[in-house]
Structure formats: C-alpha cells, structure tokens
Write a protein that holds these residues in place. Structure first.
Motif, PDB file in Angstrom:
ATOM      1  N   LYS A   1       0.850  -1.187   0.000  1.00  0.00           N
ATOM      2  CA  LYS A   1       0.000   0.000   0.000  1.00  0.00           C
ATOM      3  C   LYS A   1       0.884   1.235   0.000  1.00  0.00           C
ATOM      4  O   LYS A   1       1.747   1.402   0.857  1.00  0.00           O
TER       5      LYS A   1
ATOM      6  N   ASP B   1       0.900   5.377   0.184  1.00  0.00           N
ATOM      7  CA  ASP B   1       0.112   6.524   0.618  1.00  0.00           C
ATOM      8  C   ASP B   1       0.809   7.818   0.219  1.00  0.00           C
ATOM      9  O   ASP B   1       2.032   7.940   0.342  1.00  0.00           O
ATOM     10  N   CYS B   2       0.019   8.772  -0.238  1.00  0.00           N
ATOM     11  CA  CYS B   2       0.519  10.111  -0.565  1.00  0.00           C
ATOM     12  C   CYS B   2      -0.393  11.112   0.135  1.00  0.00           C
ATOM     13  O   CYS B   2      -1.606  11.132  -0.111  1.00  0.00           O
ATOM     14  N   SER B   3       0.175  11.916   1.013  1.00  0.00           N
ATOM     15  CA  SER B   3      -0.634  12.883   1.751  1.00  0.00           C
ATOM     16  C   SER B   3       0.063  14.242   1.738  1.00  0.00           C
ATOM     17  O   SER B   3       1.276  14.331   1.580  1.00  0.00           O
TER      18      SER B   3
ATOM     19  N   TRP C   1      -3.045   8.967  -7.425  1.00  0.00           N
ATOM     20  CA  TRP C   1      -1.904   8.191  -7.907  1.00  0.00           C
ATOM     21  C   TRP C   1      -2.038   7.929  -9.402  1.00  0.00           C
ATOM     22  O   TRP C   1      -3.133   7.677  -9.910  1.00  0.00           O
TER      23      TRP C   1
ATOM     24  N   THR D   1      -7.584   1.793  -5.463  1.00  0.00           N
ATOM     25  CA  THR D   1      -7.224   3.170  -5.139  1.00  0.00           C
ATOM     26  C   THR D   1      -8.294   3.797  -4.262  1.00  0.00           C
ATOM     27  O   THR D   1      -9.469   3.409  -4.315  1.00  0.00           O
TER      28      THR D   1
ATOM     29  N   GLN E   1      -9.259   7.904  -2.377  1.00  0.00           N
ATOM     30  CA  GLN E   1      -8.914   9.309  -2.254  1.00  0.00           C
ATOM     31  C   GLN E   1      -9.738   9.954  -1.157  1.00  0.00           C
ATOM     32  O   GLN E   1     -10.888   9.581  -0.919  1.00  0.00           O
TER      33      GLN E   1
ATOM     34  N   SER F   1      -5.218  13.530   0.338  1.00  0.00           N
ATOM     35  CA  SER F   1      -4.487  12.267   0.448  1.00  0.00           C
ATOM     36  C   SER F   1      -5.060  11.246  -0.530  1.00  0.00           C
ATOM     37  O   SER F   1      -6.208  11.357  -0.963  1.00  0.00           O
TER      38      SER F   1
ATOM     39  N   SER G   1      -4.360   6.785  -1.751  1.00  0.00           N
ATOM     40  CA  SER G   1      -3.616   5.541  -1.544  1.00  0.00           C
ATOM     41  C   SER G   1      -3.870   4.595  -2.707  1.00  0.00           C
ATOM     42  O   SER G   1      -4.893   4.680  -3.393  1.00  0.00           O
TER      43      SER G   1
ATOM     44  N   THR H   1      -3.290   0.265  -3.600  1.00  0.00           N
ATOM     45  CA  THR H   1      -2.945  -1.034  -3.027  1.00  0.00           C
ATOM     46  C   THR H   1      -2.889  -2.073  -4.141  1.00  0.00           C
ATOM     47  O   THR H   1      -3.764  -2.109  -5.014  1.00  0.00           O
TER      48      THR H   1
ATOM     49  N   CYS I   1       2.686  10.337  -7.645  1.00  0.00           N
ATOM     50  CA  CYS I   1       1.619  11.055  -6.932  1.00  0.00           C
ATOM     51  C   CYS I   1       1.409  12.408  -7.610  1.00  0.00           C
ATOM     52  O   CYS I   1       2.341  13.204  -7.742  1.00  0.00           O
TER      53      CYS I   1
END
Length: 281
Positions: A141, A143-145, A158, A174, A176, A180, A182, A184, A201
């Motif tokens: 997984k 994550d982009c925050s 993503w 995905t 959202q 943020s 994510s 997986t 990202c």
C-alpha cells in the motif's frame, strides 16, 4: 512585535479564512518532504542593503501562536529549533532546507521601517507532500498525503505509468480523500519492474490548476538503503577479516613445513633441521 502588528496579522488571517478561493492573490508552493524550497517576498523595500527592514513570520494554523522566523536578516530566537535550515537570500526570499511536514503553513513577509509597516504583507502558503510504503506479505500500500494550512485546496491521486489507474486495473485498488490518496496492489503484478518506477503522486492546486508530479519515494526507502548499506559494510568487513585469517594460517602452515624432523636411526635421537633459506642469504 507590537500589538498593532498582531492585530494586522489577525485581520489578514480572517480575510483568508472568509475568502479562501477568491479576491486574495494565490501565492503557494508545494514540495516534497526533505526537499528545499524558496519562498519569495514580493513587497521588498528596494533601498535596503541587507534586508534589514524585512520580517518573516510563520503560522502553522490559524489557532497556533505566531512564530517570528527572520527579523532584519537575522534568524529570530523563536525559530531556534530550525535555525540551521533557514536562510535569507539577497532578494529577501526565505529558503527552507530539508522541509518537514511541520513546515507546512502560512508564511508572511513584511517590510517594517521605524516601527511602521510599509506596503502590504506578502504571503506564501507552503504545502508539504509525504509518501509512505506499507507491505503486508505480498500486498503493498502506497500513501501520498499533503500537510496544509487550514482548508484543503489540493486534489491528490496516484498515476500508473503517467496515466490514471482506471477500471481496467481491477487488481489495483485506489482511494482518495481530502489531501491524500492511496493505492494497493499485489507484488506479483510487478515482478519484473520495481513499483517505485511505475507510480507517481499527482497533486493539483484546485484554485490555479497547477499540477505537481512526485515520483514515488517513501521515507522508509532511505532507511532501507541505510540498512542495506550497513549490511553490505558488515559483509565486507567479515570478508576482509576472513581473508586475513586465512592468509596468516596459510603462512604459518608454510613455515611449519619448512622445519623437518630427522630421526637418527643409529642412536635413536631426534634432530630438527630447518631447511628453509638461512637468514641473510
């Protein structure tokens, strides 16, 4: 800082709070955690030599105390914790090195001469992007925050090979939310290519339409590289020590073979002869 100065700042913050998307000029920067950023000061008094009339202040949120970062080109005592990461350029811009999530917020550049403010405040909203990786057996997984000031004005998602992860990729999940996103997936999907080279990202400023692309780079990756480097160094040391011991053992064995034991059959005595080359010959 004078009470009048604090009142002016509070008024400016209220303006931002009530008119987040219009009327107020948008001046923002979005950077990845760990990078360097330069925050411009647009209202510089041009007849100053060393930015002696420039003050930089920081707001982490509308409800936290104001922090003075720079005053008269000198790093203020209130910014002591991160003074080694701050620098003022010749044009009075503020440079922040090795940006962290805690650096996200509102930065104000003010010109003050003889105790009075000249012109309007110049402000910059700094948003900081962080990416993490979590692996559970064969499932990964990402994550982009984004750490922000007040409201979220950023869209985060993503990309896979520069494209949206569409419905055709059912094996990739995905999600959202505000600031943020994510993704997986199972590691078996990318057995021949590192997923760090595939995912990006995308962060979009919804007010200006400005798009920022950040190739995947988790903070944990740096730790992993450090661990791998340490393991490699340890392996090298072990190899060097092993070779050294083996070389010494081999030398001792060769020396032993140079000494022959000669038995005198006639009188039953044992004589030792060194058949190696005599010293000095």
């Amino acid at each position: 800082m004078s009470e009048f100065r604090r009142i002016m700042m509070s008024s400016f913050l209220m303006l931002l709070l009530h008119f987040p998307a219009a009327e107020v000029k948008d001046q923002s920067r979005t950077v990845r955690a760990g990078d360097e950023v330069t925050l411009p000061c647009d209202n510089v008094i041009h007849d100053q030599d060393e930015c002696e009339n420039t003050t930089w202040t920081f707001f982490g949120s509308p409800y936290t105390p104001i922090v003075t970062l720079v005053e008269g080109r000198q790093i203020h005592k209130e910014a002591k914790a991160k003074s080694d990461r701050l620098r003022v350029t010749e044009k009075c811009s503020l440079v922040i090195k090795k940006v962290t999530e805690e650096d996200a917020g509102l930065y104000l550049c003010t010109q003050i001469r003889s105790g009075e403010q000249h012109g309007e405040d110049s402000y910059v909203l700094l948003s900081v992007v962080s990416m993490t990786e979590h692996q559970d057996n064969d499932e990964v997984k990402l994550d982009c925050s984004v750490s922000i000031y007040m409201w979220c004005r950023l869209s985060v998602k993503w990309l896979l090979l520069g494209q949206d992860v569409d419905k055709d990729h059912r094996e990739i999940k995905t999600s959202q939310s505000l600031c943020s996103a994510s993704v997986t997936f199972n590691t078996s999907l990318f057995s021949y290519t590192p997923w760090s080279e595939l995912f990006t990202c995308e962060v979009t400023n919804m007010n200006t339409g400005e798009v920022h692309l950040f190739p995947f780079s988790a903070q944990s990756s740096g730790l992993l590289r450090l661990i791998m480097a340490s393991v490699g160094l340890a392996a090298l040391i072990i190899t060097v020590v092993t070779v050294n011991i083996w070389t010494r053992a081999k030398g001792s064995k060769a020396q032993t073979e140079e000494n022959m034991v000669r038995y005198d059959v006639d009188d039953g005595t044992v004589n030792y002869e060194n058949i190696g080359p005599p010293d000095g010959d």
